[in-house]
Design an enzyme around this catalytic site. Structure first.
Site, PDB file in Angstrom:
ATOM      1  N   HIS A 262      -6.535  -3.353  -5.378  1.00  0.00           N
ATOM      2  CA  HIS A 262      -5.746  -4.458  -5.936  1.00  0.00           C
ATOM      3  C   HIS A 262      -6.288  -5.771  -5.414  1.00  0.00           C
ATOM      4  CE1 HIS A 262      -3.455  -5.625  -2.313  1.00  0.00           C
ATOM      5  NE2 HIS A 262      -3.554  -4.353  -1.977  1.00  0.00           N
ATOM      6  N   CYS A 263      -6.050  -6.834  -6.185  1.00  0.00           N
ATOM      7  CA  CYS A 263      -6.355  -8.177  -5.710  1.00  0.00           C
ATOM      8  C   CYS A 263      -5.022  -8.909  -5.560  1.00  0.00           C
ATOM      9  CB  CYS A 263      -7.310  -8.900  -6.654  1.00  0.00           C
ATOM     10  SG  CYS A 263      -6.721  -9.041  -8.350  1.00  0.00           S
ATOM     11  N   MET A 264      -4.987 -10.195  -5.826  1.00  0.00           N
ATOM     12  CA  MET A 264      -3.765 -10.956  -5.592  1.00  0.00           C
ATOM     13  C   MET A 264      -2.675 -10.634  -6.608  1.00  0.00           C
ATOM     14  SD  MET A 264      -3.272 -15.055  -5.212  1.00  0.00           S
ATOM     15  CE  MET A 264      -3.181 -15.329  -6.985  1.00  0.00           C
TER      16      MET A 264
ATOM     17  N   ARG B 274      -3.442  -8.209  -9.521  1.00  0.00           N
ATOM     18  CA  ARG B 274      -3.814  -7.108 -10.408  1.00  0.00           C
ATOM     19  C   ARG B 274      -3.982  -5.789  -9.662  1.00  0.00           C
ATOM     20  NH1 ARG B 274      -8.528  -9.704 -14.336  1.00  0.00           N
ATOM     21  NH2 ARG B 274      -7.520 -11.707 -14.692  1.00  0.00           N
TER      22      ARG B 274
ATOM     23  N   VAL C 251     -13.145  -9.407  -3.364  1.00  0.00           N
ATOM     24  CA  VAL C 251     -11.722  -9.344  -3.712  1.00  0.00           C
ATOM     25  C   VAL C 251     -10.858  -8.869  -2.538  1.00  0.00           C
ATOM     26  CG1 VAL C 251     -10.049  -8.056  -5.098  1.00  0.00           C
ATOM     27  CG2 VAL C 251     -11.953  -9.225  -6.208  1.00  0.00           C
TER      28      VAL C 251
END
Length: 520
Positions: free
Chosen positions: A28-30, A32, A157
Protein backbone atom coordinates in the site's frame (compact mmCIF):
# COMPACT_ATOMS: atom_id res chain seq x y z
CA UNK A 1 -12.65 3.46 10.62
CA UNK A 2 -12.64 1.01 13.54
CA UNK A 3 -10.87 -2.36 13.43
CA UNK A 4 -14.21 -4.07 12.76
CA UNK A 5 -14.87 -1.73 9.82
CA UNK A 6 -11.39 -2.39 8.43
CA UNK A 7 -12.02 -6.13 8.61
CA UNK A 8 -15.42 -5.68 6.97
CA UNK A 9 -13.88 -3.75 4.08
CA UNK A 10 -11.19 -6.41 3.65
CA UNK A 11 -13.83 -9.16 3.70
CA UNK A 12 -15.84 -7.32 1.05
CA UNK A 13 -12.81 -6.78 -1.19
CA UNK A 14 -11.31 -10.26 -1.25
CA UNK A 15 -14.08 -12.22 -3.03
CA UNK A 16 -14.48 -9.46 -5.61
CA UNK A 17 -10.77 -9.79 -6.43
CA UNK A 18 -11.05 -13.47 -7.27
CA UNK A 19 -10.40 -14.86 -3.82
CA UNK A 20 -7.19 -15.58 -1.93
CA UNK A 21 -5.82 -17.75 -4.71
CA UNK A 22 -5.81 -14.82 -7.13
CA UNK A 23 -3.66 -12.55 -4.90
CA UNK A 24 0.10 -12.72 -5.41
CA UNK A 25 1.21 -9.68 -3.42
CA UNK A 26 -0.12 -6.97 -1.11
CA UNK A 27 1.33 -3.49 -0.55
CA UNK A 28 0.00 0.00 0.00
CA UNK A 29 0.98 3.62 -0.40
CA UNK A 30 -0.67 6.67 1.17
CA UNK A 31 -4.15 6.11 -0.30
CA UNK A 32 -4.03 2.94 -2.42
CA UNK A 33 -4.05 -0.78 -1.76
CA UNK A 34 -1.66 -2.24 -4.36
CA UNK A 35 -2.22 -5.87 -5.30
CA UNK A 36 -0.55 -8.39 -7.52
CA UNK A 37 -3.11 -10.55 -9.33
CA UNK A 38 -2.74 -13.88 -11.10
CA UNK A 39 -5.71 -13.26 -13.39
CA UNK A 40 -7.19 -9.78 -13.77
CA UNK A 41 -10.24 -11.24 -15.49
CA UNK A 42 -11.43 -12.66 -12.15
CA UNK A 43 -11.88 -9.17 -10.70
CA UNK A 44 -15.47 -7.96 -10.49
CA UNK A 45 -14.63 -4.29 -11.03
CA UNK A 46 -18.23 -3.09 -11.22
CA UNK A 47 -19.06 -4.53 -7.81
CA UNK A 48 -15.68 -3.39 -6.46
CA UNK A 49 -16.19 0.26 -7.38
CA UNK A 50 -19.74 0.12 -5.99
CA UNK A 51 -18.41 -0.53 -2.46
CA UNK A 52 -18.79 2.60 -0.30
CA UNK A 53 -15.18 2.36 0.95
CA UNK A 54 -13.71 2.22 -2.57
CA UNK A 55 -12.98 5.63 -4.07
CA UNK A 56 -11.71 4.24 -7.37
CA UNK A 57 -9.45 1.66 -9.00
CA UNK A 58 -6.35 1.93 -11.20
CA UNK A 59 -5.52 -1.10 -13.33
CA UNK A 60 -1.80 -0.83 -14.07
CA UNK A 61 1.28 -2.96 -13.49
CA UNK A 62 -0.31 -3.64 -10.09
CA UNK A 63 -4.03 -3.50 -9.37
CA UNK A 64 -4.59 -0.43 -7.19
CA UNK A 65 -7.70 0.21 -5.11
CA UNK A 66 -8.08 3.79 -3.87
CA UNK A 67 -9.29 3.65 -0.26
CA UNK A 68 -8.11 6.99 1.08
CA UNK A 69 -5.92 7.83 4.09
CA UNK A 70 -7.01 4.78 6.14
CA UNK A 71 -5.54 2.32 3.64
CA UNK A 72 -2.76 1.10 5.99
CA UNK A 73 -5.27 -0.35 8.45
CA UNK A 74 -7.33 -1.96 5.70
CA UNK A 75 -4.16 -3.43 4.16
CA UNK A 76 -3.25 -5.01 7.48
CA UNK A 77 -6.73 -6.49 7.86
CA UNK A 78 -6.61 -7.68 4.23
CA UNK A 79 -3.30 -9.48 4.79
CA UNK A 80 -4.62 -11.13 7.94
CA UNK A 81 -7.75 -12.30 6.12
CA UNK A 82 -5.63 -13.53 3.23
CA UNK A 83 -3.43 -15.56 5.59
CA UNK A 84 -6.47 -17.11 7.28
CA UNK A 85 -8.13 -18.07 4.02
CA UNK A 86 -4.92 -19.57 2.64
CA UNK A 87 -4.51 -21.59 5.81
CA UNK A 88 -8.05 -22.92 5.38
CA UNK A 89 -7.62 -23.63 1.67
CA UNK A 90 -6.02 -27.03 2.17
CA UNK A 91 -9.38 -28.63 1.41
CA UNK A 92 -10.01 -28.56 -2.37
CA UNK A 93 -13.60 -27.49 -1.88
CA UNK A 94 -12.56 -24.43 0.08
CA UNK A 95 -9.79 -23.55 -2.39
CA UNK A 96 -12.28 -23.21 -5.26
CA UNK A 97 -14.85 -20.82 -3.77
CA UNK A 98 -16.26 -18.83 -6.68
CA UNK A 99 -16.46 -15.06 -6.83
CA UNK A 100 -19.90 -13.40 -6.74
CA UNK A 101 -22.06 -14.22 -9.74
CA UNK A 102 -22.24 -10.71 -11.08
CA UNK A 103 -18.46 -10.70 -11.64
CA UNK A 104 -18.14 -14.08 -13.43
CA UNK A 105 -16.06 -13.97 -16.56
CA UNK A 106 -18.31 -14.35 -19.55
CA UNK A 107 -21.03 -12.05 -18.28
CA UNK A 108 -18.94 -8.85 -18.44
CA UNK A 109 -18.58 -8.65 -22.23
CA UNK A 110 -22.31 -8.84 -22.65
CA UNK A 111 -22.85 -6.18 -20.01
CA UNK A 112 -20.24 -3.95 -21.59
CA UNK A 113 -21.75 -4.42 -25.02
CA UNK A 114 -25.17 -3.56 -23.62
CA UNK A 115 -23.76 -0.45 -21.92
CA UNK A 116 -22.12 0.78 -25.10
CA UNK A 117 -25.31 0.19 -27.05
CA UNK A 118 -27.15 2.98 -25.20
CA UNK A 119 -26.09 6.55 -24.83
CA UNK A 120 -23.72 7.22 -21.88
CA UNK A 121 -25.94 9.12 -19.50
CA UNK A 122 -25.19 7.44 -16.15
CA UNK A 123 -22.26 7.17 -13.78
CA UNK A 124 -22.33 3.40 -14.22
CA UNK A 125 -21.75 3.69 -17.95
CA UNK A 126 -19.00 6.25 -17.38
CA UNK A 127 -17.36 3.84 -14.94
CA UNK A 128 -17.39 1.15 -17.63
CA UNK A 129 -15.80 3.58 -20.06
CA UNK A 130 -13.14 4.42 -17.47
CA UNK A 131 -12.40 0.73 -16.93
CA UNK A 132 -12.06 0.18 -20.67
CA UNK A 133 -9.70 3.15 -20.99
CA UNK A 134 -7.56 1.88 -18.12
CA UNK A 135 -7.34 -1.57 -19.68
CA UNK A 136 -6.39 -0.17 -23.08
CA UNK A 137 -3.74 2.06 -21.51
CA UNK A 138 -2.32 -0.90 -19.61
CA UNK A 139 -1.94 -2.95 -22.80
CA UNK A 140 -0.34 -0.07 -24.72
CA UNK A 141 2.18 0.63 -22.01
CA UNK A 142 3.34 -2.88 -21.09
CA UNK A 143 6.95 -2.09 -22.04
CA UNK A 144 10.41 -2.58 -20.45
CA UNK A 145 10.47 1.13 -19.61
CA UNK A 146 7.20 0.73 -17.70
CA UNK A 147 8.73 -2.17 -15.79
CA UNK A 148 11.62 0.08 -14.75
CA UNK A 149 9.16 2.73 -13.57
CA UNK A 150 7.20 0.12 -11.63
CA UNK A 151 10.38 -0.93 -9.86
CA UNK A 152 11.19 2.68 -9.01
CA UNK A 153 7.73 3.03 -7.49
CA UNK A 154 8.20 -0.22 -5.51
CA UNK A 155 11.43 1.20 -4.08
CA UNK A 156 10.20 4.64 -3.08
CA UNK A 157 6.50 4.15 -2.25
CA UNK A 158 7.27 2.34 1.06
CA UNK A 159 9.30 5.40 2.12
CA UNK A 160 6.39 7.84 1.71
CA UNK A 161 4.89 7.44 5.24
CA UNK A 162 8.26 8.24 6.83
CA UNK A 163 8.77 11.17 4.45
CA UNK A 164 5.34 12.54 5.34
CA UNK A 165 5.88 12.16 9.08
CA UNK A 166 9.32 13.77 8.89
CA UNK A 167 7.99 16.55 6.68
CA UNK A 168 5.11 17.43 9.01
CA UNK A 169 7.44 17.52 12.03
CA UNK A 170 9.87 19.71 10.09
CA UNK A 171 6.97 22.04 9.28
CA UNK A 172 5.99 22.24 12.95
CA UNK A 173 9.62 23.00 13.88
CA UNK A 174 9.72 25.75 11.28
CA UNK A 175 6.47 27.23 12.57
CA UNK A 176 7.75 27.19 16.17
CA UNK A 177 10.96 28.88 15.03
CA UNK A 178 9.06 31.60 13.17
CA UNK A 179 6.75 32.29 16.11
CA UNK A 180 9.51 31.87 18.74
CA UNK A 181 7.53 29.18 20.50
CA UNK A 182 9.12 26.48 22.70
CA UNK A 183 12.73 27.18 21.67
CA UNK A 184 14.01 24.31 23.81
CA UNK A 185 11.84 21.83 21.87
CA UNK A 186 12.81 22.96 18.35
CA UNK A 187 16.24 21.22 18.28
CA UNK A 188 14.59 17.94 19.26
CA UNK A 189 11.99 18.33 16.52
CA UNK A 190 14.73 19.06 13.99
CA UNK A 191 16.58 15.94 15.08
CA UNK A 192 13.45 13.80 14.75
CA UNK A 193 12.56 15.18 11.33
CA UNK A 194 16.14 15.15 10.04
CA UNK A 195 17.10 11.67 11.22
CA UNK A 196 15.24 9.87 8.46
CA UNK A 197 16.51 12.14 5.71
CA UNK A 198 20.06 11.76 6.97
CA UNK A 199 19.81 7.99 6.51
CA UNK A 200 17.39 7.82 3.61
CA UNK A 201 20.09 6.36 1.36
CA UNK A 202 20.21 3.26 3.59
CA UNK A 203 16.47 2.71 3.28
CA UNK A 204 16.59 3.25 -0.48
CA UNK A 205 19.38 0.69 -0.70
CA UNK A 206 17.39 -1.81 1.36
CA UNK A 207 14.30 -1.57 -0.85
CA UNK A 208 16.35 -1.49 -4.06
CA UNK A 209 17.95 -4.81 -3.21
CA UNK A 210 14.55 -6.26 -2.30
CA UNK A 211 13.09 -5.22 -5.64
CA UNK A 212 16.16 -6.34 -7.61
CA UNK A 213 16.18 -9.83 -6.12
CA UNK A 214 19.09 -9.37 -3.70
CA UNK A 215 19.34 -9.55 0.08
CA UNK A 216 17.80 -6.33 1.43
CA UNK A 217 20.28 -5.98 4.30
CA UNK A 218 23.21 -6.21 1.90
CA UNK A 219 21.63 -3.50 -0.24
CA UNK A 220 21.23 -1.30 2.82
CA UNK A 221 24.81 -1.99 3.91
CA UNK A 222 26.16 -1.13 0.45
CA UNK A 223 24.25 2.15 0.42
CA UNK A 224 25.31 2.97 3.99
CA UNK A 225 28.82 3.68 2.69
CA UNK A 226 27.43 6.83 1.07
CA UNK A 227 26.29 8.41 4.36
CA UNK A 228 29.16 7.11 6.54
CA UNK A 229 31.06 10.16 7.91
CA UNK A 230 34.44 8.42 7.47
CA UNK A 231 34.07 8.49 3.69
CA UNK A 232 35.22 12.11 3.84
CA UNK A 233 38.79 10.80 4.23
CA UNK A 234 38.63 9.23 0.75
CA UNK A 235 39.60 11.00 -2.48
CA UNK A 236 38.23 10.06 -5.91
CA UNK A 237 39.27 11.65 -9.20
CA UNK A 238 41.34 14.17 -7.28
CA UNK A 239 38.43 15.36 -5.12
CA UNK A 240 37.66 14.74 -1.47
CA UNK A 241 34.38 12.90 -1.00
CA UNK A 242 31.74 14.12 1.44
CA UNK A 243 29.28 12.06 3.46
CA UNK A 244 26.00 11.83 1.59
CA UNK A 245 27.51 12.67 -1.81
CA UNK A 246 25.36 11.07 -4.50
CA UNK A 247 22.40 10.69 -2.13
CA UNK A 248 19.50 8.49 -3.18
CA UNK A 249 20.76 8.19 -6.76
CA UNK A 250 24.04 6.76 -5.54
CA UNK A 251 22.15 4.45 -3.18
CA UNK A 252 20.04 3.17 -6.05
CA UNK A 253 23.12 2.37 -8.10
CA UNK A 254 25.04 0.83 -5.19
CA UNK A 255 22.22 -1.48 -4.10
CA UNK A 256 21.40 -2.52 -7.68
CA UNK A 257 25.07 -3.39 -8.21
CA UNK A 258 25.18 -5.25 -4.90
CA UNK A 259 22.20 -7.38 -5.95
CA UNK A 260 23.85 -8.23 -9.24
CA UNK A 261 27.15 -9.13 -7.59
CA UNK A 262 25.34 -11.21 -4.98
CA UNK A 263 23.43 -13.19 -7.58
CA UNK A 264 26.65 -13.87 -9.48
CA UNK A 265 28.35 -15.11 -6.32
CA UNK A 266 25.43 -17.37 -5.43
CA UNK A 267 25.76 -19.10 -8.80
CA UNK A 268 29.53 -19.63 -8.57
CA UNK A 269 30.53 -19.95 -4.92
CA UNK A 270 30.30 -23.50 -3.44
CA UNK A 271 27.48 -23.94 -0.98
CA UNK A 272 29.86 -24.66 1.88
CA UNK A 273 31.51 -21.25 1.46
CA UNK A 274 28.48 -19.25 0.35
CA UNK A 275 27.53 -17.87 3.78
CA UNK A 276 31.03 -16.44 4.25
CA UNK A 277 32.23 -15.54 0.76
CA UNK A 278 29.10 -14.13 -0.91
CA UNK A 279 28.28 -11.28 1.52
CA UNK A 280 31.97 -10.40 1.87
CA UNK A 281 32.59 -10.16 -1.88
CA UNK A 282 29.27 -8.37 -2.40
CA UNK A 283 30.10 -5.60 0.06
CA UNK A 284 33.77 -5.37 -0.95
CA UNK A 285 33.20 -5.12 -4.71
CA UNK A 286 30.18 -2.86 -4.40
CA UNK A 287 31.84 -0.69 -1.75
CA UNK A 288 34.94 -0.06 -3.85
CA UNK A 289 32.91 0.75 -6.95
CA UNK A 290 30.66 3.04 -4.91
CA UNK A 291 33.48 4.94 -3.22
CA UNK A 292 35.70 5.30 -6.27
CA UNK A 293 33.04 5.75 -8.91
CA UNK A 294 29.34 5.89 -8.04
CA UNK A 295 29.54 8.57 -5.37
CA UNK A 296 31.47 10.88 -7.68
CA UNK A 297 29.18 10.34 -10.67
CA UNK A 298 25.90 10.29 -8.71
CA UNK A 299 26.99 13.38 -6.79
CA UNK A 300 27.43 15.33 -10.01
CA UNK A 301 24.11 14.04 -11.38
CA UNK A 302 22.28 14.99 -8.17
CA UNK A 303 23.88 18.43 -8.21
CA UNK A 304 22.81 18.84 -11.83
CA UNK A 305 19.22 17.91 -10.92
CA UNK A 306 19.14 20.56 -8.19
CA UNK A 307 20.74 23.18 -10.43
CA UNK A 308 18.37 22.40 -13.30
CA UNK A 309 15.32 22.66 -11.04
CA UNK A 310 16.50 25.97 -9.63
CA UNK A 311 17.28 27.37 -13.09
CA UNK A 312 13.96 26.15 -14.47
CA UNK A 313 11.92 27.83 -11.75
CA UNK A 314 13.97 31.05 -11.76
CA UNK A 315 14.13 31.54 -15.56
CA UNK A 316 11.11 29.77 -16.99
CA UNK A 317 8.93 29.19 -13.94
CA UNK A 318 5.62 30.27 -15.46
CA UNK A 319 6.11 28.25 -18.64
CA UNK A 320 7.52 25.27 -16.75
CA UNK A 321 4.59 25.41 -14.31
CA UNK A 322 2.14 25.54 -17.19
CA UNK A 323 3.66 22.44 -18.80
CA UNK A 324 4.07 20.43 -15.59
CA UNK A 325 0.65 21.32 -14.20
CA UNK A 326 -1.06 20.69 -17.55
CA UNK A 327 0.65 17.41 -18.41
CA UNK A 328 0.72 15.75 -15.00
CA UNK A 329 -2.65 14.00 -15.30
CA UNK A 330 -1.67 12.33 -18.62
CA UNK A 331 1.66 11.37 -17.02
CA UNK A 332 -0.22 9.73 -14.14
CA UNK A 333 -2.43 7.82 -16.59
CA UNK A 334 0.67 6.50 -18.38
CA UNK A 335 2.52 5.77 -15.13
CA UNK A 336 5.35 8.08 -16.17
CA UNK A 337 4.99 10.23 -13.04
CA UNK A 338 6.91 7.53 -11.15
CA UNK A 339 10.09 8.71 -12.84
CA UNK A 340 9.77 11.95 -10.85
CA UNK A 341 10.01 10.23 -7.46
CA UNK A 342 13.85 10.06 -7.34
CA UNK A 343 13.97 13.70 -8.49
CA UNK A 344 11.62 14.80 -5.69
CA UNK A 345 13.64 12.83 -3.15
CA UNK A 346 16.93 14.27 -4.39
CA UNK A 347 15.61 17.83 -4.13
CA UNK A 348 14.28 17.20 -0.61
CA UNK A 349 17.63 15.74 0.36
CA UNK A 350 19.53 18.73 -1.03
CA UNK A 351 17.29 21.71 -0.21
CA UNK A 352 14.83 20.41 2.36
CA UNK A 353 11.89 20.61 -0.06
CA UNK A 354 10.92 19.88 -3.65
CA UNK A 355 9.67 22.82 -5.72
CA UNK A 356 8.04 20.51 -8.25
CA UNK A 357 5.34 18.89 -6.12
CA UNK A 358 3.21 22.00 -5.42
CA UNK A 359 3.12 22.68 -9.18
CA UNK A 360 2.11 19.10 -9.95
CA UNK A 361 -0.58 19.31 -7.26
CA UNK A 362 -2.31 21.94 -9.38
CA UNK A 363 -3.44 19.15 -11.72
CA UNK A 364 -5.77 18.02 -8.94
CA UNK A 365 -7.07 21.57 -8.54
CA UNK A 366 -8.01 21.67 -12.22
CA UNK A 367 -9.80 18.35 -11.77
CA UNK A 368 -11.86 19.74 -8.87
CA UNK A 369 -12.85 22.84 -10.85
CA UNK A 370 -13.79 20.63 -13.79
CA UNK A 371 -16.00 18.44 -11.56
CA UNK A 372 -17.86 21.46 -10.21
CA UNK A 373 -18.58 22.64 -13.77
CA UNK A 374 -19.77 19.17 -14.81
CA UNK A 375 -22.05 19.13 -11.77
CA UNK A 376 -23.68 22.39 -12.84
CA UNK A 377 -23.88 21.57 -16.56
CA UNK A 378 -25.49 18.17 -16.07
CA UNK A 379 -28.42 19.33 -13.94
CA UNK A 380 -30.67 16.53 -15.17
CA UNK A 381 -28.22 13.67 -14.66
CA UNK A 382 -28.60 12.63 -11.01
CA UNK A 383 -26.31 9.62 -11.43
CA UNK A 384 -23.20 11.58 -12.48
CA UNK A 385 -23.99 14.35 -10.00
CA UNK A 386 -24.13 11.76 -7.20
CA UNK A 387 -20.72 10.45 -8.26
CA UNK A 388 -19.28 13.97 -8.12
CA UNK A 389 -20.78 14.65 -4.70
CA UNK A 390 -19.19 11.52 -3.27
CA UNK A 391 -15.80 12.01 -4.95
CA UNK A 392 -15.36 15.77 -4.50
CA UNK A 393 -14.24 15.75 -0.83
CA UNK A 394 -11.44 13.30 -1.57
CA UNK A 395 -10.55 15.33 -4.66
CA UNK A 396 -10.09 18.42 -2.51
CA UNK A 397 -7.66 16.39 -0.36
CA UNK A 398 -5.65 15.38 -3.41
CA UNK A 399 -7.11 11.93 -4.17
CA UNK A 400 -8.22 12.52 -7.74
CA UNK A 401 -8.74 9.04 -9.18
CA UNK A 402 -12.51 8.87 -8.51
CA UNK A 403 -13.04 12.14 -10.40
CA UNK A 404 -10.61 11.21 -13.19
CA UNK A 405 -11.86 7.70 -13.93
CA UNK A 406 -15.45 8.23 -12.84
CA UNK A 407 -16.18 11.58 -14.47
CA UNK A 408 -13.72 13.58 -16.59
CA UNK A 409 -11.77 10.93 -18.50
CA UNK A 410 -14.80 8.94 -19.76
CA UNK A 411 -16.48 12.20 -20.83
CA UNK A 412 -13.42 13.16 -22.90
CA UNK A 413 -13.49 16.93 -23.32
CA UNK A 414 -13.77 17.67 -19.58
CA UNK A 415 -10.52 15.78 -19.02
CA UNK A 416 -8.76 18.18 -21.40
CA UNK A 417 -10.29 21.22 -19.72
CA UNK A 418 -9.26 19.84 -16.31
CA UNK A 419 -5.68 19.70 -17.61
CA UNK A 420 -6.03 23.35 -18.67
CA UNK A 421 -7.02 24.23 -15.11
CA UNK A 422 -3.95 22.42 -13.79
CA UNK A 423 -1.79 24.30 -16.31
CA UNK A 424 -3.15 27.65 -15.09
CA UNK A 425 -2.52 26.82 -11.44
CA UNK A 426 0.97 25.55 -12.23
CA UNK A 427 1.74 28.70 -14.22
CA UNK A 428 0.69 30.85 -11.24
CA UNK A 429 3.04 29.08 -8.83
CA UNK A 430 5.81 29.10 -11.43
CA UNK A 431 5.34 32.83 -11.97
CA UNK A 432 5.62 33.46 -8.22
CA UNK A 433 8.84 31.46 -8.23
CA UNK A 434 10.20 33.64 -11.03
CA UNK A 435 9.33 36.69 -8.93
CA UNK A 436 11.32 35.30 -6.01
CA UNK A 437 8.84 33.35 -3.85
CA UNK A 438 9.50 29.60 -4.04
CA UNK A 439 6.94 27.14 -2.76
CA UNK A 440 8.07 23.60 -1.97
CA UNK A 441 6.99 20.48 -0.14
CA UNK A 442 9.07 18.75 2.52
CA UNK A 443 7.66 15.34 1.55
CA UNK A 444 6.01 13.56 -1.37
CA UNK A 445 2.63 11.87 -1.47
CA UNK A 446 -0.05 14.34 -0.31
CA UNK A 447 -1.67 16.86 -2.61
CA UNK A 448 -4.52 19.36 -2.56
CA UNK A 449 -5.43 20.69 0.88
CA UNK A 450 -3.46 17.84 2.49
CA UNK A 451 -0.23 19.47 1.28
CA UNK A 452 -0.59 22.58 3.45
CA UNK A 453 1.17 21.09 6.54
CA UNK A 454 4.17 20.12 4.39
CA UNK A 455 4.76 23.45 2.66
CA UNK A 456 8.10 25.22 2.92
CA UNK A 457 9.69 27.99 0.88
CA UNK A 458 12.49 30.51 0.69
CA UNK A 459 10.43 33.19 2.48
CA UNK A 460 8.13 33.20 5.47
CA UNK A 461 5.49 30.54 6.05
CA UNK A 462 2.71 33.07 5.44
CA UNK A 463 3.96 33.91 1.94
CA UNK A 464 4.40 30.22 1.13
CA UNK A 465 0.85 29.33 2.22
CA UNK A 466 -0.59 32.30 0.39
CA UNK A 467 1.09 31.45 -2.92
CA UNK A 468 -0.01 27.81 -2.73
CA UNK A 469 -3.58 28.78 -1.82
CA UNK A 470 -3.55 31.22 -4.73
CA UNK A 471 -2.43 28.45 -7.06
CA UNK A 472 -5.27 26.21 -5.88
CA UNK A 473 -7.78 29.00 -6.42
CA UNK A 474 -6.47 29.70 -9.94
CA UNK A 475 -6.59 25.97 -10.73
CA UNK A 476 -10.15 25.63 -9.42
CA UNK A 477 -11.32 28.72 -11.30
CA UNK A 478 -9.57 27.91 -14.60
CA UNK A 479 -10.72 24.29 -14.54
CA UNK A 480 -14.28 25.39 -13.81
CA UNK A 481 -14.44 28.08 -16.50
CA UNK A 482 -12.71 25.97 -19.17
CA UNK A 483 -15.07 23.05 -18.54
CA UNK A 484 -18.21 25.15 -18.22
CA UNK A 485 -17.50 27.03 -21.46
CA UNK A 486 -15.73 24.43 -23.60
CA UNK A 487 -16.20 21.05 -21.91
CA UNK A 488 -19.40 20.04 -23.69
CA UNK A 489 -20.83 20.25 -27.15
CA UNK A 490 -24.56 20.82 -27.56
CA UNK A 491 -24.97 17.20 -28.58
CA UNK A 492 -23.15 15.99 -25.44
CA UNK A 493 -25.34 18.14 -23.21
CA UNK A 494 -28.51 16.92 -24.87
CA UNK A 495 -27.41 13.31 -24.57
CA UNK A 496 -26.09 13.44 -21.00
CA UNK A 497 -29.01 15.48 -19.67
CA UNK A 498 -31.64 13.27 -21.30
CA UNK A 499 -33.75 11.23 -18.90
CA UNK A 500 -33.58 7.54 -19.66
CA UNK A 501 -36.82 5.63 -20.18
CA UNK A 502 -37.57 3.73 -17.01
CA UNK A 503 -34.81 5.59 -15.18
CA UNK A 504 -36.66 5.87 -11.90
CA UNK A 505 -36.54 2.67 -9.89
CA UNK A 506 -39.57 1.08 -8.30
CA UNK A 507 -40.75 2.72 -5.11
CA UNK A 508 -39.10 1.20 -2.09
CA UNK A 509 -36.25 -0.35 -4.11
CA UNK A 510 -33.11 1.08 -2.45
CA UNK A 511 -30.81 -0.26 -5.16
CA UNK A 512 -32.77 1.35 -7.97
CA UNK A 513 -33.11 4.55 -5.98
CA UNK A 514 -29.34 4.67 -5.38
CA UNK A 515 -28.59 4.14 -9.06
CA UNK A 516 -30.93 6.85 -10.26
CA UNK A 517 -30.48 9.32 -7.42
CA UNK A 518 -34.28 9.63 -7.00
CA UNK A 519 -36.48 8.97 -4.02
CA UNK A 520 -39.58 7.86 -5.84
Amino acid sequence: MSADQDQAVAAALLPLLGGAGNITGVAHCMTRLRLGLRDGALVDEAALTALPAVLGVVDGATYQIVLGPGVARVARAFEELLARQRAQSQAPAQAQTPAPAQGLVGTEPAATAEATAVHPATAEQLAERGAALRGAARQRNATPAKEVLRRIADIFVPLIPALIGSGVIAGVAGLFTTLHWLPALVPALNAISGGFLALIAVFVGYHTARVCGGTPMLGGAAAAVIVFPGVSHVSAFGQQLTAGQGGVLGALGAAALASRVERGCRRRVPAALDVLVTPTLTLLVTGLVTVFGLMFVAGHVAAAVGTAAGWLMARGGAFAGLLLGGLFLPLVMLGLHQALIPIHTTLIEQHGYTVLLPILAMAGAGQVGCALAVYLRLRHNPSIRATIRSALPTGLLGVGEPLIYGVSLPLGRPFVTACLGGAAGGAFIGLCSMLGTEVGSTAIGPSGWALFPLLKGNHGLGSTLLVYAGGLFVGYLAGFLATYCFGFTKAMLAELNAEEPGEAGPDGDPVATALTGRTG
